[in-house]
Design a protein around this motif. Structure first.
Motif, PDB file in Angstrom:
ATOM      1  N   UNK A   1      14.713 -10.226   1.779  1.00  0.00           N
ATOM      2  CA  UNK A   1      14.575  -8.264   1.088  1.00  0.00           C
ATOM      3  C   UNK A   1      14.213  -8.343  -0.507  1.00  0.00           C
ATOM      4  N   UNK A   2      13.863  -8.484  -1.376  1.00  0.00           N
ATOM      5  CA  UNK A   2      13.233  -8.746  -1.828  1.00  0.00           C
ATOM      6  C   UNK A   2      11.255  -8.465  -2.061  1.00  0.00           C
ATOM      7  N   UNK A   3      10.790  -9.094  -1.007  1.00  0.00           N
ATOM      8  CA  UNK A   3       9.230  -9.172  -0.660  1.00  0.00           C
ATOM      9  C   UNK A   3       8.938  -7.396   0.047  1.00  0.00           C
ATOM     10  N   UNK A   4      10.623  -8.002   1.159  1.00  0.00           N
ATOM     11  CA  UNK A   4      10.474  -6.570   2.050  1.00  0.00           C
ATOM     12  C   UNK A   4      10.362  -4.975   0.681  1.00  0.00           C
ATOM     13  N   UNK A   5      10.873  -4.889  -0.265  1.00  0.00           N
ATOM     14  CA  UNK A   5      10.442  -3.570  -1.067  1.00  0.00           C
ATOM     15  C   UNK A   5       9.402  -3.878  -1.824  1.00  0.00           C
ATOM     16  N   UNK A   6       8.838  -5.223  -2.033  1.00  0.00           N
ATOM     17  CA  UNK A   6       7.878  -6.122  -3.073  1.00  0.00           C
ATOM     18  C   UNK A   6       6.961  -4.664  -2.025  1.00  0.00           C
ATOM     19  N   UNK A   7       6.657  -5.334  -0.677  1.00  0.00           N
ATOM     20  CA  UNK A   7       5.472  -4.653  -0.019  1.00  0.00           C
ATOM     21  C   UNK A   7       5.382  -3.053  -0.194  1.00  0.00           C
ATOM     22  N   UNK A   8       6.463  -2.467   0.025  1.00  0.00           N
ATOM     23  CA  UNK A   8       6.752  -0.720  -0.318  1.00  0.00           C
ATOM     24  C   UNK A   8       6.215  -0.135  -1.579  1.00  0.00           C
ATOM     25  N   UNK A   9       5.311  -0.567  -2.342  1.00  0.00           N
ATOM     26  CA  UNK A   9       5.121  -0.750  -3.763  1.00  0.00           C
ATOM     27  C   UNK A   9       4.213  -0.743  -3.863  1.00  0.00           C
ATOM     28  N   UNK A  10       3.436  -2.100  -3.097  1.00  0.00           N
ATOM     29  CA  UNK A  10       1.705  -2.984  -3.303  1.00  0.00           C
ATOM     30  C   UNK A  10       1.083  -1.539  -2.224  1.00  0.00           C
ATOM     31  N   UNK A  11       1.959  -1.437  -0.669  1.00  0.00           N
ATOM     32  CA  UNK A  11       1.292  -0.400  -0.144  1.00  0.00           C
ATOM     33  C   UNK A  11       0.918   1.409  -0.827  1.00  0.00           C
ATOM     34  N   UNK A  12       2.108   1.909  -1.130  1.00  0.00           N
ATOM     35  CA  UNK A  12       1.661   2.874  -2.241  1.00  0.00           C
ATOM     36  C   UNK A  12       0.309   2.675  -2.936  1.00  0.00           C
ATOM     37  N   UNK A  13      -0.011   1.422  -3.561  1.00  0.00           N
ATOM     38  CA  UNK A  13      -0.984   1.618  -4.548  1.00  0.00           C
ATOM     39  C   UNK A  13      -2.383   1.581  -3.623  1.00  0.00           C
ATOM     40  N   UNK A  14      -1.850   0.557  -2.542  1.00  0.00           N
ATOM     41  CA  UNK A  14      -3.236   0.760  -1.938  1.00  0.00           C
ATOM     42  C   UNK A  14      -3.380   2.373  -0.997  1.00  0.00           C
ATOM     43  N   UNK A  15      -2.605   3.056  -0.948  1.00  0.00           N
ATOM     44  CA  UNK A  15      -3.137   4.097  -0.350  1.00  0.00           C
ATOM     45  C   UNK A  15      -3.607   4.991  -1.707  1.00  0.00           C
ATOM     46  N   UNK A  16      -2.973   4.974  -2.288  1.00  0.00           N
ATOM     47  CA  UNK A  16      -3.887   5.450  -3.795  1.00  0.00           C
ATOM     48  C   UNK A  16      -5.469   4.810  -4.240  1.00  0.00           C
ATOM     49  N   UNK A  17      -5.626   3.418  -4.223  1.00  0.00           N
ATOM     50  CA  UNK A  17      -6.301   2.935  -4.490  1.00  0.00           C
ATOM     51  C   UNK A  17      -8.199   3.437  -3.120  1.00  0.00           C
ATOM     52  N   UNK A  18      -8.130   3.739  -1.854  1.00  0.00           N
ATOM     53  CA  UNK A  18      -8.266   4.169  -0.985  1.00  0.00           C
ATOM     54  C   UNK A  18      -8.764   5.958  -1.367  1.00  0.00           C
ATOM     55  N   UNK A  19      -7.748   6.320  -2.270  1.00  0.00           N
ATOM     56  CA  UNK A  19      -8.226   8.457  -1.513  1.00  0.00           C
ATOM     57  C   UNK A  19      -8.705   7.735  -3.065  1.00  0.00           C
ATOM     58  N   UNK A  20      -8.708   7.381  -3.879  1.00  0.00           N
ATOM     59  CA  UNK A  20      -9.464   7.720  -5.114  1.00  0.00           C
ATOM     60  C   UNK A  20     -11.080   6.983  -4.596  1.00  0.00           C
ATOM     61  N   UNK A  21     -11.134   6.034  -4.189  1.00  0.00           N
ATOM     62  CA  UNK A  21     -12.387   5.687  -3.539  1.00  0.00           C
ATOM     63  C   UNK A  21     -12.931   6.895  -2.206  1.00  0.00           C
ATOM     64  N   UNK A  22     -12.342   7.816  -2.371  1.00  0.00           N
ATOM     65  CA  UNK A  22     -13.681   8.729  -1.145  1.00  0.00           C
ATOM     66  C   UNK A  22     -13.086  10.303  -2.054  1.00  0.00           C
ATOM     67  N   UNK A  23     -14.628  10.603  -1.656  1.00  0.00           N
ATOM     68  CA  UNK A  23     -14.413  12.209  -2.315  1.00  0.00           C
ATOM     69  C   UNK A  23     -13.679  13.085  -2.612  1.00  0.00           C
ATOM     70  N   UNK A  24     -13.241  13.814  -3.552  1.00  0.00           N
ATOM     71  CA  UNK A  24     -12.593  14.964  -3.086  1.00  0.00           C
ATOM     72  C   UNK A  24     -11.731  14.924  -3.165  1.00  0.00           C
ATOM     73  N   UNK A  25     -11.117  14.050  -3.261  1.00  0.00           N
ATOM     74  CA  UNK A  25      -9.321  13.031  -3.788  1.00  0.00           C
ATOM     75  C   UNK A  25      -8.833  13.410  -5.066  1.00  0.00           C
ATOM     76  N   UNK A  26      -8.211  14.372  -5.190  1.00  0.00           N
ATOM     77  CA  UNK A  26      -7.316  13.460  -6.723  1.00  0.00           C
ATOM     78  C   UNK A  26      -6.108  13.020  -6.717  1.00  0.00           C
ATOM     79  N   UNK A  27      -5.449  12.261  -7.422  1.00  0.00           N
ATOM     80  CA  UNK A  27      -4.015  12.091  -7.864  1.00  0.00           C
ATOM     81  C   UNK A  27      -3.440  12.904  -8.657  1.00  0.00           C
ATOM     82  N   UNK A  28      -2.410  13.436  -7.883  1.00  0.00           N
ATOM     83  CA  UNK A  28      -1.612  14.333  -9.371  1.00  0.00           C
ATOM     84  C   UNK A  28      -0.791  13.251 -10.361  1.00  0.00           C
TER      85      UNK A  28
END
Length: 491
Positions: A380-407
């Protein structure tokens, strides 16, 4: 001596009841087949639609089915139920990121079936000893994970965060206000971005809007401690009676949390009740890598916590935990000869019905217990950690693309962002991002809703699912980017 008329014989058990038992048994293979199909409903496949575009004819048919009418074959009604449930947003879909999505796993509804089939009364030990003991011990374990004191802490399972928040306000009122005269001048403090359910529950208990004081949020999107201190001083000068602070652990829009330890210091100095609405964020206490981020929850007087948010349970499974369980009993325990007679007398712990607004209640703890018991603490602990990791992945991929701002940067599995292709008015940018969200949902591409953060419209992803891979995130960001560029052509 007066004669009494002979008692009428009891009516026979209707034959239709016996026929129903036979019908269920004869159709049991179909019910077993339905259970197998349900494995693919929780969660839906990635290529399943996020939502069904309902027509007026669909609604008319559902209205017709909603009335009982004459008896229908069991298989017919199962088919109707499937058709009715098809008209919904699949909030447990791997590509649904709106609200706090339901990351329900199959184990949860299997636990619900066990709970419903045994139908144990969860109000007291005399009628539901086993489930009540599990609830008591499971709550003790969860309280310890929050850092609440082992000797006095306790709580009760409730339907969700709204009821947990309502109950906490009632307890705070009873512990901190002296009678009706003070209650009429009592003040509750919560941030301007606190969940609307808190103010709603305060009104249910009779507190009017002027008694619910909003504290501004800092630039970090958390309750501003200095503004709170200033309000406390000003309100006391006006003869008001501050009695409660409601902190948030996991804001719906941004995932941020209030500085609970700082607020606990203020609460102690000012003799206030500190409640934490941790309906979403408290689950991080079970995380392996991020539990330290919610370490301050142990300083609260009470905590609301929803298992149906980030503990992957189905809806209707929440908890209220208190630093001192006797405070719950002092508010909700009512002397009754009937109930005193029905108490089990098998534990020094109070009966669940003495800790809650509910008397008759399902054994909710058993559903969560079933799932946690199968998963174990490590998983259960790893399942919670996984969601945090995936949100970090979404942020990193958006930052790598032109035109996207992280608010707002990724916190507790939530990240907010917007598309800003270049020189453009704020009004047009709001329109662009609103349309991106509408298009993604309407075209069944992704359940990403818009929210207003710092005065501008942003897109928000709450990525707590355990069903996405890195490849899925790559495809998702590509789809969002393509949709944004297509939408921008029309502005």
């Amino acid at each position: 001596m007066a004669s009494h008329p002979a008692a009428s014989p009891p009516p026979p058990v209707p034959e239709s009841i016996h026929a129903l038992d036979h019908e269920i048994r004869s159709h049991w293979p179909s019910i077993q087949h339905l259970l197998t199909e349900l494995l693919d409903i929780t969660p839906p496949a990635r290529d399943a639609p996020l939502t069904h575009h309902s027509t007026p004819q669909d609604i008319t048919r559902i209205r017709r089915w909603a009335r009982p009418g004459p008896p229908q074959p069991l298989e017919t009604v199962i088919g109707e139920a499937r058709a009715i449930f098809d008209h919904r947003v699949r909030i447990n879909h791997p590509l649904f990121f709106g609200f706090i999505p339901s990351g329900t796993i199959q184990l949860s509804w299997v636990g619900d079936m066990l709970m419903a089939a045994f139908n144990a009364h969860g109000g007291g030990r005399k009628v539901g000893l086993g489930p009540c003991v599990v609830e008591e011990e499971l709550l003790r374990w969860l309280a310890a994970r929050l850092g609440l004191p082992a000797r006095t802490a306790g709580g009760v399972f409730v339907s969700g965060g709204s009821v947990a928040n309502l109950m906490s306000i009632a307890v705070a009122r009873d512990q901190k206000l002296d009678g009706d005269r003070q209650a009429a001048r009592g003040v509750i403090y919560l941030s301007e971005r606190a969940h609307y359910a808190v103010a709603k529950m305060a009104r249910v208990l009779g507190f009017v809007d002027r008694q619910i004081h909003r504290v501004r949020c800092s630039e970090a999107f958390e309750l501003d401690v200095e503004d709170l201190k200033e309000q406390l001083v000003a309100d006391r000068r006006q003869g008001l009676v501050p009695f409660m602070i409601v902190a948030t652990c996991g804001y719906t829009e941004t995932g941020t949390g209030d500085p609970v330890e700082d607020l606990a210091d203020i609460a102690r100095r000012e003799s206030l009740w500190l409640h934490v609405d941790g309906a979403y964020g408290a689950s991080m206490a079970l995380s392996h890598a991020h539990a330290h981020l919610v370490a301050g929850l142990g300083a609260a007087d009470s905590v609301a916590w929803d298992a149906h948010k980030w503990l992957f349970s189905s809806f209707g499974c929440g908890m209220l935990l208190a630093r001192d369980r006797d405070h719950l009993r002092s508010t909700f325990g009512v002397h009754s000869e009937l109930m005193d007679q029905q108490s089990g007398g098998l534990s020094e712990q109070p009966e669940p019905w003495d800790l809650s607004v509910e008397l008759t209640r399902p054994a909710r703890a058993m559903s969560l217990w079933f799932m946690l018991r199968v998963l174990g603490e490590e998983r259960i602990g790893r399942m919670i950690d996984y969601g945090i990791y995936m949100a970090d992945s979404v942020q990193a991929r958006l930052q790598a693309r032109e035109g996207w701002e992280i608010l707002t940067t990724a916190k507790r599995g939530i990240v907010t962002f917007r598309y800003n292709p270049g020189p453009c008015s704020e009004e047009d940018l709001d329109g662009v991002n609103t349309t991106i969200s509408d298009t993604l949902v309407e075209d069944n591409l992704a359940g990403i809703f818009s929210v207003r953060v710092s005065g501008v419209v942003s897109l928000r992803v709450c990525c707590i699912t355990t069903r996405l891979s890195e490849e899925d995130i790559d495809r998702l960001i590509q789809q969002i980017d393509m949709t944004a560029k297509e939408v921008t052509k029309h502005f």
